[in-house]
Structure formats: structure tokens, C-alpha cells
Design a protein around this motif. Structure first.
Motif, PDB file in Angstrom:
ATOM      1  N   LEU A  86       0.961  -1.190  -0.025  1.00 48.32           N
ATOM      2  CA  LEU A  86       0.014  -0.084  -0.013  1.00 48.32           C
ATOM      3  C   LEU A  86       0.834   1.302   0.202  1.00 48.32           C
ATOM      4  N   ASP A  87       1.884   1.274   0.744  1.00 41.74           N
ATOM      5  CA  ASP A  87       2.677   2.467   0.967  1.00 41.74           C
ATOM      6  C   ASP A  87       3.359   2.738  -0.438  1.00 41.74           C
ATOM      7  N   TYR A  88       3.875   1.618  -1.292  1.00 43.30           N
ATOM      8  CA  TYR A  88       4.490   1.646  -2.525  1.00 43.30           C
ATOM      9  C   TYR A  88       3.574   2.331  -3.521  1.00 43.30           C
ATOM     10  N   VAL A  89       2.401   1.831  -3.685  1.00 46.29           N
ATOM     11  CA  VAL A  89       1.295   2.342  -4.640  1.00 46.29           C
ATOM     12  C   VAL A  89       0.873   4.012  -4.266  1.00 46.29           C
ATOM     13  N   GLU A  90       0.938   4.171  -2.897  1.00 49.37           N
ATOM     14  CA  GLU A  90       0.662   5.467  -2.567  1.00 49.37           C
ATOM     15  C   GLU A  90       1.949   6.591  -2.809  1.00 49.37           C
ATOM     16  N   GLU A  91       3.042   5.811  -2.668  1.00 52.66           N
ATOM     17  CA  GLU A  91       4.163   6.668  -3.304  1.00 52.66           C
ATOM     18  C   GLU A  91       4.212   7.237  -4.618  1.00 52.66           C
ATOM     19  N   LEU A  92       3.384   5.937  -5.423  1.00 48.47           N
ATOM     20  CA  LEU A  92       3.611   6.331  -6.992  1.00 48.47           C
ATOM     21  C   LEU A  92       2.240   7.309  -7.331  1.00 48.47           C
TER      22      LEU A  92
ATOM     23  N   ASN B 149       8.347  -1.687  -2.597  1.00 47.75           N
ATOM     24  CA  ASN B 149       8.442  -1.097  -1.117  1.00 47.75           C
ATOM     25  C   ASN B 149       9.099   0.462  -1.251  1.00 47.75           C
ATOM     26  N   THR B 150       8.881   1.358  -0.171  1.00 46.61           N
ATOM     27  CA  THR B 150       9.624   2.614  -0.281  1.00 46.61           C
ATOM     28  C   THR B 150      10.837   2.902   0.640  1.00 46.61           C
ATOM     29  N   SER B 151      11.419   1.869   0.758  1.00 42.17           N
ATOM     30  CA  SER B 151      12.697   1.827   1.474  1.00 42.17           C
ATOM     31  C   SER B 151      13.804   2.673   0.441  1.00 42.17           C
ATOM     32  N   GLU B 152      14.816   3.450   1.178  1.00 46.60           N
ATOM     33  CA  GLU B 152      15.757   4.073   0.535  1.00 46.60           C
ATOM     34  C   GLU B 152      16.540   3.140  -0.104  1.00 46.60           C
TER      35      GLU B 152
END
Length: 371
Positions: free
Chosen positions: A112-118, A351-354
Motif C-alpha cells: 500500500l505504501d508503495y502504490v501511494e508513493e506512486l 516498497n518505499t525504502s531508500e
């Protein structure tokens, strides 16, 4: 005791295709209602059946048998963080547990975090307390072994017999067959040179209207249901043309989305090739990132095409919570749940990790140099 026939003989009589030993793709299958595929889909089925049958004849003496049925993506190393995530999961004491049908909420939160970052956003959210400021929650997604299985379930969920799934031509042929095997009809929207082989919203609107009007004329309203176009399959990037609709095509994508929204037609946004684009600054833009489009869009992501993990079979779907509920119901009724390792691999890649961003850049920079 009355024995009517041998069990194996009976099975063979009812399924004559089982009398042939095949060496490529298995039997392509047919429609659940036992009707014929429409002519266009039948041509695709025949071509896949021919292409997927292993070459074996007496004239081939100097070369080994050739299996043409794989359709494998580019031969490249699997995405490191997916492998790492699966290793980590196997090293824990958690593998004795049966997974939940919808998948582990921790994994779903990563996705979810990933698609929201998109940029995914639901501008007409439900009022559940776990819905976040993007109008979404973990209940807007789930995962399965492959986007192909997800596509089957989606078609079964949103269509009734006679309903139409509209796809572009050319297209990924197996999806046209899968749609008809699941009980829908398939119609083709041709991509044309004058439109640079991109979807033309006006032609899309006209095609939907023409199909719906013809169905209105053919079906008797007194039967209680008139079939209609229920979904448009938007492969972005397109397979096989490779055409990408990215940020610079936002207006075009908005028009496509609005055409479907106005006509009650779901968009199935197939994004499995998104990360393998040649131009890293022109990746496909998901239609669900456009305000007002989320609830009418069903988005597909996967590891097979871009992440070197076709053997794993891993994909996830993002959609309105009502759609996801029925997808989960059908997962439970058919296979109980997806393997947890599928979710772990997906979370390792999306995922949204650096660290993921760094590994992603290195991985795809190397991949783009060899394709």
C-alpha cells in the motif's frame, strides 16, 4: 453392483483432448459454457496452440527438440531484495502458520505504501477508521501467484455471461483467451498508426457505445439482464507494441479513464511491464493515480516480466475494496490462500525504502544495457 464403464475410459470420453500426450503448452481450454470462442479469439488460441507445441518430427535430425512454449522474459538475475526477503522469511519460525486468505496485513501495508508513493489516491473514500489520508487502506489490495490468476478472478467477478471485455489489438493473446474461458466475450479495439498506436479515447467511446447498442438490440429485456461492456483492458506499457503512456500522457489517460467511468466500464490497468521501460524518466502512469479514477480502476502489478522472477509467479491487485472482497472470497473458495513467500517477494520488490530505491536503480540500469 452395476459398473457402467471404466473410470479412466469415462474420463477420456468426456475429455478427448487427454488422449494426446503434449510436449509444449497444455490444452488451451475452452469456454465454461461450451460455446465456441469468437473467431478472433479462436485464431489467437490456434496460434498459441501451434506455437506452444514442441516440435517433434522425423525431419529434425541435427537439432534437439525445441520447446517454443515458454514465452520467457529476458534472462536476467532475480531482483536481489525479493530473494533476500524470501530467505529472511524462511529463516524465521513463522512458516508453520497457514497464511490468511487476504495475505499478511504487514505485507499489504508495504505494498500500500508503495502504490501511494506512486500517487494512488481515492478521492471518494469509505468512512472506515483505518482509511488513510489517500483514501486507501490495506483492504484495497491482495496478492496471488501471478497476475494471470488475478485476471481470471477479476473477469469472473465483474462479468456475467454475454458481457464484453474490450481489449486492444494487438494484445497479449492469453488474456483474450482467459477472458472468454471465464465466461465473458472479447471484442477488439484496434490500435492504429494515425494514433501512434496509442488508445484513442473517441474511438474507445464509440466502440463501447456500438457494442452496448448492438447488445441492447439482440437481447430481450424481459430476460432480466442485457449484457454490456464491463471492462477495458489497458496494458501500459502495451504488449507487444511497447508503447508507454507516462506522465506526459496524463491528459490522454484522463480522457481514457473518463470515457470508461461515464459508461460504467472498469479499467483493468495492466502494469506488469512498467519497470522494464527503456526510458527510466518515462514510466507508465497508473490511471488510479488520477483523481476520481481509483474506484473504477483495477490495477495489476507483478514480478515476472521486470524482476526476473517468472518462475515464482507473483502478482498483486489494487482496486476498490468491494472488488477486493470478492477476489478474496474466490481465492478462499478455490485455493484457500496465496503462499506467504509470494507476498514476501512482492514486498521485497515493491516498497518505499531508500535501500530499495538504490538497488532498483542499479538493477534496472544493468538490465537496460542488455535489452
Amino acid at each position: 453392483m452395476l459398473i457402467k464403464s471404466n473410470a479412466i475410459d469415462r474420463l477420456l470420453r468426456e475429455n478427448p483432448n487427454l488422449g494426446e500426450r503434449r510436449f509444449g503448452l497444455p490444452f488451451i481450454g475452452g469456454r465454461d459454457d461450451h460455446e465456441e470462442f469468437n473467431p478472433t479469439v479462436q485464431k489467437i488460441a490456434d496460434a498459441i496452440d501451434f506455437y506452444g507445441y514442441e516440435v517433434r518430427d522425423d525431419k529434425i535430425t541435427t537439432m534437439p527438440d525445441t520447446d517454443l512454449g515458454t514465452g520467457n522474459p529476458v534472462n536476467y538475475q532475480p531482483f536481489p531484495l525479493s530473494i533476500e526477503a524470501m530467505h529472511k522469511a524462511l529463516d524465521t519460525t513463522e512458516m508453520y502458520k497457514y497464511p490468511y486468505t487476504e495475505g499478511d496485513d504487514r505485507i499489504r501495508k508495504v505494498l500500500l505504501d508503495y502504490v501511494e508513493e506512486l500517487g494512488f489516491i481515492n478521492t471518494t473514500p469509505y468512512s472506515y477508521p483505518d482509511v488513510d489520508d489517500k483514501g486507501l487502506s490495506v483492504h484495497n489490495l491482495t496478492f496471488m501467484p501471478s497476475t494471470s490468476i488475478i485476471f481470471n478472478i477479476i473477469v469472473e467477478t465483474i462479468s456475467k455471461p454475454g458481457d464484453v471485455i474490450l481489449v486492444t489489438g494487438p494484445n497479449y493473446g492469453l488474456f483474450t483467451i482467459r477472458a472468454e474461458r471465464a465466461g465473458a466475450e472479447v471484442e477488439i479495439l484496434n490500435l492504429e498508426k494515425e494514433d501512434h498506436f496509442l488508445v484513442n479515447p473517441k474511438k474507445l467511446a464509440n466502440k463501447i457505445d456500438e457494442i452496448n447498442e448492438s447488445l441492447q438490440k439482440v437481447y430481450n429485456r424481459r430476460k432480466g439482464y442485457v449484457p454490456r461492456v464491463v471492462a477495458f483492458l489497458n496494458a501500459n506499457p502495451n504488449n507487444p507494441t511497447g508503447k508507454v503512456m507516462g506522465e506526459s500522457e496524463t491528459e490522454l489517460l484522463t480522457e481514457i479513464g473518463q470515457v470508461c467511468l461515464d459508461r460504467g466500464v472498469f479499467i483493468i490497468d495492466d502494469l506488469v511491464y512498467r519497470d522494464i521501460s527503456f526510458d527510466p524518466n518515462h514510466l507508465a502512469k497508473p490511471i488510479a493515480t488520477i483523481p476520481g479514477m481509483f474506484r473504477n480502476t483495477i490495477s495489476l502489478f507483478g514480478l515476472s516480466k521486470s524482476y526476473g522472477l517468472a518462475s515464482l509467479r507473483a502478482g498483486f491487485v489494487v482496486a476498490d475494496e468491494i472488488v477486493i472482497r470478492e477476489v478474496i472470497n474466490r481465492i478462499f473458495q478455490s485455493m484457500d490462500s496465496a503462499p506467504d513467500l509470494v507476498g514476501q517477494a512482492l514486498a521485497g520488490a515493491f516498497n518505499t525504502s531508500e535501500r530499495r530505491k538504490q538497488v532498483y536503480e542499479e538493477y534496472f540500469q544493468g538490465l537496460r544495457q542488455i535489452i
